[in-house]
Design an enzyme around this catalytic site. Structure first.
Site, PDB file in Angstrom:
ATOM      1  N   GLU A 257       1.988  -4.849  10.934  1.00  0.00           N
ATOM      2  CA  GLU A 257       1.438  -3.491  10.946  1.00  0.00           C
ATOM      3  C   GLU A 257       2.314  -2.678  11.891  1.00  0.00           C
ATOM      4  OE1 GLU A 257      -1.079  -2.395   9.168  1.00  0.00           O
ATOM      5  OE2 GLU A 257      -1.959  -4.249   8.401  1.00  0.00           O
TER       6      GLU A 257
ATOM      7  N   HIS B  50       3.327  -3.382   6.606  1.00  0.00           N
ATOM      8  CA  HIS B  50       2.200  -2.469   6.377  1.00  0.00           C
ATOM      9  C   HIS B  50       2.209  -1.375   7.452  1.00  0.00           C
ATOM     10  CE1 HIS B  50      -0.446  -4.631   3.329  1.00  0.00           C
ATOM     11  NE2 HIS B  50       0.592  -5.433   3.487  1.00  0.00           N
TER      12      HIS B  50
ATOM     13  N   GLU C 164       1.421   3.587   3.039  1.00  0.00           N
ATOM     14  CA  GLU C 164       1.912   3.036   4.308  1.00  0.00           C
ATOM     15  C   GLU C 164       3.430   2.984   4.201  1.00  0.00           C
ATOM     16  OE1 GLU C 164      -0.286  -0.610   4.838  1.00  0.00           O
ATOM     17  OE2 GLU C 164      -2.187   0.437   4.587  1.00  0.00           O
TER      18      GLU C 164
ATOM     19  N   HIS D  16       0.873  -1.169   0.000  1.00  0.00           N
ATOM     20  CA  HIS D  16       0.000   0.000   0.000  1.00  0.00           C
ATOM     21  C   HIS D  16       0.911   1.221   0.000  1.00  0.00           C
ATOM     22  CE1 HIS D  16      -3.293  -2.605   2.032  1.00  0.00           C
ATOM     23  NE2 HIS D  16      -3.391  -2.651   0.712  1.00  0.00           N
TER      24      HIS D  16
END
Length: 744
Positions: A580, A488, A353, A350
């Site tokens: 994350e 991410h 990110e 992404h």
């Protein structure tokens, strides 16, 4: 305390003028330290904003600007019109990217600002309290829970405010505003005022000449809108005071999410002991955001500094033609070495990110520097592992987010590819293929559990598959990766496969056959991450992952068909998790050093897990040649892996005793018991397979060679056995015929 001067700095009119009130101690003394402190304070404030005088180098406006504006070192010779200035700004941004803000964010979005530093005039309920008034905070799907998407005032009038306590004297330079994040409600603030205070008792408004300044807010709920003060103001507290908002009939609520920009003043007397959080790193790395051009330069500089252990290569191109560069780090770059596992980190799937991208650029610099200095941990890692770092899988998306900047990119700008594809859902859905086969096949022994082929319709040119996704799949097929991680942002948690639920439920725990090892991998990263392992931290958005020790099965969080993690597990030998990295998808550059400190140990420790379990080489017993595509089976774990071209394999396993079997076409299976210890190196489990006589004979006959004596003997025995069987059959038929003739 005797001997110290009490200094109170009050800032009043015009968002910048100030008064210094000096109170002597009771004994009438004035310390040298206090005098220095006063001089420092005055020098700091005056040099930063010229004692509150208007900035004559900026374009005069009737109100306050809501766009980025670069600091100008000297006055322009002729005033520009707003359209000319905007045109020049656009050209400048296209060439250089977004201008840097004069002061960084205080940290509402990154959670650097604590909940206790946020107050409000009122709030509707706990889920809409002031602690939720943070830029880009995301709400849950249930409207009304404790994780809602903004601060919302209880009353609808112009007396409502959201207050931020900077906890020390700060030069405030601007505010960023957003509406409420909700799938059920539409609440935005159209205009607002700003006030400042040093004690929360006396509040002075930000002025625009002789009138209170009114700032432009939002026209939609998601686009961040920046207002930079024409003149900065020094204070401790700042309030955002909404003036107009979307009414929505009679139900319109005052709701907002915000970030505040400000520079903390020097603290020579250390009178703010709570401000002890480190903001720097001891490592000398290039801590800034790198666009595509800068990323290439940095990777090239690392290669030039460490040419013997690095190699840069491209695995393909993005939709707009930007190359997907990979940095390889190994003691023999460019070549797969027998028995040496391959590891990969992928970031930037992404594009908005961005922390993973910067961490991988930091990591390649760090490994190069530490290797040259002889750090034994790094030297061992480089010599025993072939490392591949892909810092930007979606460079097109990143460039879109980068041009807006870390605060104005919003939650989704740059997430998708240039074609609008979410690459996190773009890999072939092999989970459904596997579960359909399980439902249809009655003979469980015929089911495959690894190396699922890609469906034909997915490989066609018409398939809606991003060019970046195709490039990564080809990369995964060409290099025998053993372990990897997909970096991410937007949360603080490590997820592990499966990412897709079996019955397409929104969320449901869906484990793989290697659940225990995947949990270990997730724990390794989360437990060594300085932020994830902090049990005093607050949740990022709408999920409290602290309850799960910051790890979770991906499908138990949300259903993601076609994820890279699941595809990697079902189509290749590689185990992969998703990390994350931060609550803030696009942290300000000032946050990058501490983010590196938070993640450095995690990145290194996770890489070292590639050496857990067993490894070995599957060879032909007679020739000693490696056997490719030999299947490695572990009893009680219904997921096999395969040997690669030279016959070497790696099977990631937790400590324990395992019964392992190697099979290959044309060979007799071979089994042995392998003991996995707690050491940071794998157990060697080699296999030598004996070729079946039929296959061996076929191979020799094809070569036209002379049969060895043992094979000649074996062939004679087979012929005699066949002859005996044939003779017995003939004799049985003759006997039966004779009996029939006798009866007749």
């Amino acid at each position: 305390m005797a001997g110290f001067l009490l200094i109170t700095v009050l800032f009043y009119l015009n968002c910048g003028s100030f008064v210094v009130v000096i109170s002597k101690p009771a004994d009438g003394t004035t310390s040298r330290r206090a005098t220095v402190a006063l001089n420092t304070a005055l020098t700091s404030t005056e040099s930063l904003f010229s004692a509150g005088k208007p900035n004559t180098t900026e374009v005069p406006t009737a109100g306050f600007t809501t766009r980025y504006r670069k600091s100008i070192s000297k006055p322009t010779t002729a005033p520009e019109s707003l359209s000319e200035a905007a045109g020049k700004k656009t050209e400048r941004e296209e060439e250089e990217g977004p201008p840097e803000l004069e002061c960084p964010p205080l940290g509402l979005e990154s959670l650097k600002v604590k909940d206790t530093q946020l107050r409000a005039s009122s709030y509707k309920r706990r889920g809409l309290g002031p602690h939720r008034g943070r830029l880009n905070i995301q709400s849950g799907t249930v409207d009304g829970d404790i994780y809602d998407g903004a601060w919302c005032a209880q009353y609808r009038d112009k007396k409502q405010w959201l207050e931020v306590d900077a906890r020390r004297l700060t030069r405030f330079t601007g505010v960023i505003l957003q509406g409420r994040n909700s799938i059920w409600s539409w609440d935005i603030v159209h205009t607002y005022k700003v006030q400042f205070s040093n004690d929360t008792l006396v509040w002075k408004p930000c002025m625009n000449g002789t009138e209170e300044a009114i700032f432009e807010g939002n026209q939609d709920a998601e686009t961040p809108v920046l207002a930079l003060f024409n003149t900065s103001t020094v204070a401790r507290y700042i309030r955002i005071n909404p003036q107009t908002w979307y009414q929505n009939g009679t139900k319109g609520d005052i709701c907002l999410r915000a970030e505040v920009l400000g520079c903390a003043l020097p603290d020579p007397n250390s009178i703010y002991p709570w401000q002890t959080e480190p903001t720097e790193s001891k490592d000398k790395l290039d801590f800034r955001h790198h666009n595509y051009k800068d990323m290439r330069k940095l990777m090239k500089s690392v290669h030039e500094e460490c040419p013997d252990i690095t190699r840069i290569y491209s695995i393909g191109k993005s939709y707009t033609g930007l190359k997907l560069y990979v940095m390889e780090i190994s003691d023999n770059p460019g070549k797969h070495e027998l028995g040496e596992p391959e590891f990969r980190y992928v970031a930037g799937m992404h594009g908005n990110e961005v922390l993973g991208r910067e961490l991988l650029l930091n990591l390649m610099q760090y490994i190069c520097q530490e290797y040259k200095q002889g750090d034994q941990r790094i030297v061992h890692l480089v010599k025993e592992t072939r490392i591949h770092l892909l810092p930007s899988m979606n460079p097109d998306g990143y460039e879109m987010a980068f041009k807006k900047g870390s605060e104005l990119a919003g939650w989704s700008l740059g997430r998708y590819s240039y074609e609008g594809i979410d690459m996190n859902h773009n890999f072939a859905d092999l989970n459904s293929v596997m579960w359909t086969a399980i439902e249809l096949e009655t003979d469980q022994s015929k089911l495959i559990n690894h190396y699922f082929p890609i469906p034909e319709q997915y490989t066609t040119e018409e398939a809606f598959v991003a060019s970046e996704t195709r490039a990564v799949i080809s990369w995964m097929q060409n290099i025998p990766f053993v372990l990897g991680a997909n970096l991410h942002g937007g949360e603080l948690v490590v997820t592990y496969p499966y990412d897709m639920t079996r019955d397409w439920a929104p969320r449901e725990h869906t484990p793989t056959a290697d659940e225990s090892f995947f949990r270990w991998l997730a724990v390794v990263y989360a437990s060594t991450n300085q932020v994830m392992s902090n049990h005093d931290r607050r949740p990022c958005h709408n999920k409290d992952f602290l309850r799960y020790n910051n790890i979770i099965n991906g499908a138990d969080w949300h259903n993601v068909p076609g994820s890279m993690n699941d595809f990697s597990y079902l189509h290749t030998n590689c185990f992969e998790v998703t990390v994350e990295l931060s609550c803030d998808k696009f942290p300000h550059a000032s946050e990058l050093p501490i983010e590196w400190e938070n993640n450095r140990e995690s990145l290194l420790t996770y890489m070292e897990q590639v050496h857990r379990g067993i490894k070995g080489v599957v060879r032909d017993k007679d020739t000693g040649a490696g056997i490719a595509d030999a299947v490695i089976k572990v009893d009680d774990i219904d997921h096999h892996i395969r040997s690669v071209a030279d016959g070497d394999y790696w099977r990631l396993l937790n400590p324990g005793e395992y019964r392992v079997t190697a099979t290959a076409d044309g060979y007799f299976p071979s089994s042995r018991t392998c003991q996995v210890m707690y050491d940071h190196y794998p157990t060697i489990c080699d296999f030598r397979l004996t070729k079946m006589p039929k296959e061996r004979l076929k191979e020799l006959l094809m070569k036209g060679g002379k049969l060895p004596k043992d094979l000649q003997l074996r062939l004679r025995q087979l012929r005699m056995r066949k002859l005996r069987v044939t003779t017995k059959a003939i004799n049985r038929r003759r006997t039966a015929a004779a009996k029939r003739a006798k009866r007749v």
